[in-house]
Motif scaffolding. Structure first.
Motif, short mmCIF file in Angstrom:
data_model
loop_
_atom_site.label_atom_id
_atom_site.label_comp_id
_atom_site.label_asym_id
_atom_site.label_seq_id
_atom_site.Cartn_x
_atom_site.Cartn_y
_atom_site.Cartn_z
N GLN A 406 0.83 -1.21 0.00
CA GLN A 406 0.00 0.00 0.00
C GLN A 406 0.86 1.26 0.00
O GLN A 406 0.56 2.23 -0.70
CB GLN A 406 -0.94 -0.02 1.21
CG GLN A 406 -2.04 -1.06 1.12
CD GLN A 406 -2.86 -1.16 2.39
OE1 GLN A 406 -2.40 -0.81 3.48
NE2 GLN A 406 -4.10 -1.64 2.26
N PHE A 410 0.90 4.09 -2.91
CA PHE A 410 0.67 5.50 -2.56
C PHE A 410 1.78 6.38 -3.13
O PHE A 410 1.53 7.42 -3.75
CB PHE A 410 0.59 5.63 -1.03
CG PHE A 410 0.78 7.03 -0.53
CD1 PHE A 410 -0.24 7.97 -0.61
CD2 PHE A 410 1.99 7.43 0.04
CE1 PHE A 410 -0.07 9.27 -0.14
CE2 PHE A 410 2.18 8.72 0.50
CZ PHE A 410 1.15 9.65 0.41
N LYS A 413 1.81 6.56 -6.99
CA LYS A 413 0.75 7.47 -7.47
C LYS A 413 1.17 8.92 -7.27
O LYS A 413 0.86 9.79 -8.09
CB LYS A 413 -0.55 7.19 -6.73
CG LYS A 413 -1.78 7.92 -7.28
CD LYS A 413 -3.03 7.39 -6.62
CE LYS A 413 -4.28 8.09 -7.19
NZ LYS A 413 -4.32 9.52 -6.87
N LYS A 414 1.93 9.18 -6.19
CA LYS A 414 2.34 10.56 -5.87
C LYS A 414 3.50 11.03 -6.72
O LYS A 414 3.54 12.18 -7.16
CB LYS A 414 2.71 10.64 -4.38
CG LYS A 414 3.14 12.03 -3.91
CD LYS A 414 3.39 12.05 -2.41
CE LYS A 414 3.81 13.45 -1.96
NZ LYS A 414 4.02 13.50 -0.48
N THR A 420 -3.07 4.28 -12.63
CA THR A 420 -3.31 3.37 -11.50
C THR A 420 -3.37 1.92 -11.96
O THR A 420 -2.99 1.02 -11.21
CB THR A 420 -4.62 3.75 -10.78
OG1 THR A 420 -5.69 3.79 -11.75
CG2 THR A 420 -4.52 5.10 -10.10
N ASP A 439 -4.09 4.11 -1.70
CA ASP A 439 -3.82 5.54 -1.61
C ASP A 439 -4.66 6.18 -0.50
O ASP A 439 -4.16 6.97 0.31
CB ASP A 439 -4.12 6.20 -2.96
CG ASP A 439 -3.79 7.68 -2.98
OD1 ASP A 439 -2.60 8.01 -2.80
OD2 ASP A 439 -4.72 8.50 -3.15
N LYS A 440 -5.92 5.81 -0.42
CA LYS A 440 -6.83 6.34 0.60
C LYS A 440 -6.41 5.89 2.00
O LYS A 440 -6.40 6.68 2.96
CB LYS A 440 -8.26 5.88 0.30
CG LYS A 440 -9.31 6.42 1.26
CD LYS A 440 -10.69 5.93 0.86
CE LYS A 440 -11.75 6.45 1.83
NZ LYS A 440 -13.10 5.95 1.46
N LYS A 443 -3.06 7.71 3.12
CA LYS A 443 -3.33 9.11 3.43
C LYS A 443 -4.01 9.23 4.79
O LYS A 443 -3.70 10.14 5.58
CB LYS A 443 -4.22 9.73 2.34
CG LYS A 443 -3.48 10.06 1.05
CD LYS A 443 -4.43 10.64 0.01
CE LYS A 443 -3.68 11.02 -1.26
NZ LYS A 443 -4.61 11.51 -2.32
#
Length: 467
Positions: A406, A410, A413-414, A420, A439-440, A443
């Motif tokens: 995960q 994340f 993606k950043k 994705t 990602d969720k 964060k």
């Protein structure tokens, strides 16, 4: 006439089959089949290759069963005769891949097939090997010793089953293409009768696509099945290309079962090849999987000395040391640096000294921002938590591995512009929804857990530092 009964029965079956599939499919997969005999309630048909047999069994077994039951009877068994080349004396036994009701016994090949379908002796072909790549100019060091030794072993005895297939992986520029060409050239030199072919995975895919478009897939398959030593570069290019993978799978099987040699390269190990079918990955690991690492400083010095000597130059030892210590990405970069010295020393009449070395290296390497990749992110995440990179790609629900995956998603993606979908494929072979969920989750954890936020920020520092 009684002796033609098998032909009549098979033609009746063909009428049923023809009514249920497109005309091009019929011409490709059923028109080449020759009925051999009908005895003891067994219909024997001849197919032109082992791949042909596998494909028929995999794609059309239900249609065959229906046609035979309808036209001949439900107690009839179907037997195959599979043509092979003369090096196998026309004999090989295989089992039905689908365990169909036609035959529970072994399928035998014999060489009593009609002459018009016999494979002629293959003509020699251009192996497409690079004449500049040989073992003589492949400098050995700790980082490449295993791969080189395996390659020389294969070249000495290409008919041996040792290290088959040989799967070499490593980042761009470390000498994979050089090594596999060296293997091919040594084999061709010492065993000129061997049919050796070097081909990139990209070109193979183009050839396959063209063969489908021009309705000559059988010719494409039959050609590749005549190869003795198939050298395939950059197999990671097959990712996501299901039909190409399926075709290569059957070619791989045919060659391997007939004692032929397969040599492949990739920019990553099999376990990290996202978008690749499991059955193909399994075969990649049948033989030897060997890593070609980035050359260490001593090997880089030796490579520089050989290159400089080859080009007729003289470099002070301090210049060689400086270059080797500061250019550490790939052999290709080292060779590029030497070319720049040649240009500046001959065209601009510059003396080869430490000042010139610092100038060229700073221009070529230090001021170049390296793009952040998914691979580098995965590497930094795993290094931070002292976990082997392969763990993140394994099919496991262990909480610590899921968490690492995960974090990697994340950060990918950043820090990258990758979709994705592709991020998911390259990190654990997951889908885009998993990436969005990861990602969720990350964060949310960053917002409420100071210790976790500090860990992620530390990983981000290493990612940015090594750009």
């Amino acid at each position: 006439m009684a002796e033609n009964k098998h032909i009549r029965l098979w033609n009746n079956c063909l009428q049923v089959i023809k009514d249920n599939i497109p005309d091009t499919t019929f011409k490709t997969w059923f028109a080449p089949i020759v009925p051999i005999k009908f005895e003891d309630n067994k219909l024997t048909i001849q197919v032109p290759s082992h791949f042909f047999y596998e494909y028929i069994e995999e794609q059309f077994v239900d249609l065959l069963r229906e046609a035979i039951h309808k036209e001949i009877g439900d107690r009839v068994k179907l037997m195959y005769t599979v043509l092979v080349d003369k090096t196998n004396d026309g004999k090989m036994t295989v089992e039905p891949t689908n365990g169909n009701n036609y035959s529970k016994g072994l399928i035998k090949n014999d060489n009593k097939a009609p002459s018009q379908l016999r494979q002629s002796v293959p003509q020699d072909l251009d192996p497409h090997l690079n004449p500049n790549y040989s073992f003589d100019n492949f400098i050995e060091g700790y980082s490449n010793k295993l791969s080189r030794t395996a390659g020389e072993t294969i070249a000495c005895d290409p008919s041996s089953t040792t290290f088959n297939p040989l799967f070499i992986y490593g980042p761009s520029g470390v000498g994979k293409t050089h090594l596999i060409n060296a293997i091919g050239r040594r084999i061709k030199r010492d065993h000129p009768e061997k049919r050796v072919l070097y081909v990139s995975a990209h070109l193979f895919q183009v050839q396959y696509t063209d063969s489908v478009r021009n309705n000559v897939t059988n010719d494409f398959l039959n050609f590749y099945q005549t190869i003795d030593i198939l050298i395939m570069d950059d197999v990671q290019e097959f990712a996501g290309a299901t039909k190409t993978q399926n075709t290569f799978f059957h070619i791989f099987n045919h060659l391997h079962q007939n004692g032929k040699r397969l040599i492949m390269t990739s920019d990553r190990p099999p376990i990290m090849l996202a978008g690749m079918e499991d059955r193909l990955l399994t075969r990649f690991k049948w033989g030897l999987v060997a890593e070609l690492e980035k050359p260490n400083v001593e090997l880089r010095k030796e490579i520089l000395r050989k290159k400089i000597e080859h080009d007729g130059l003289v470099f002070p030892e301090e210049v060689i040391n400086y270059i080797a210590e500061n250019v550490d990405d790939s052999v290709r970069d080292l060779e590029g640096i030497v070319l720049q010295f040649i240009a500046r020393s001959t065209i601009l009449n510059k003396e080869i000294d430490l000042d010139l070395a610092e100038y060229i290296v700073n221009k070529a390497v230090r001021h170049e921002n390296k793009p952040i990749t998914i691979e580098s992110i995965v590497e930094k995440v795993c290094a931070h938590y002292d976990i082997d990179i392969s763990a993140i790609h394994q099919k496991t629900r262990r909480s610590n591995i899921v968490k690492l995956r995960q974090i990697a998603m994340f950060l990918a993606k950043k820090y990258t512009n990758t979709s994705t979908t592709k991020i998911g494929l390259q990190i654990g072979n997951k889908n885009h929804a998993t990436v969005l969920h990861s990602d969720k989750i990350i964060k949310g954890l960053i917002e409420v857990d100071k210790k976790f936020r500090a860990e992620v920020e530390e990983i981000e520092k290493t990612i940015r530092k090594n750009r």
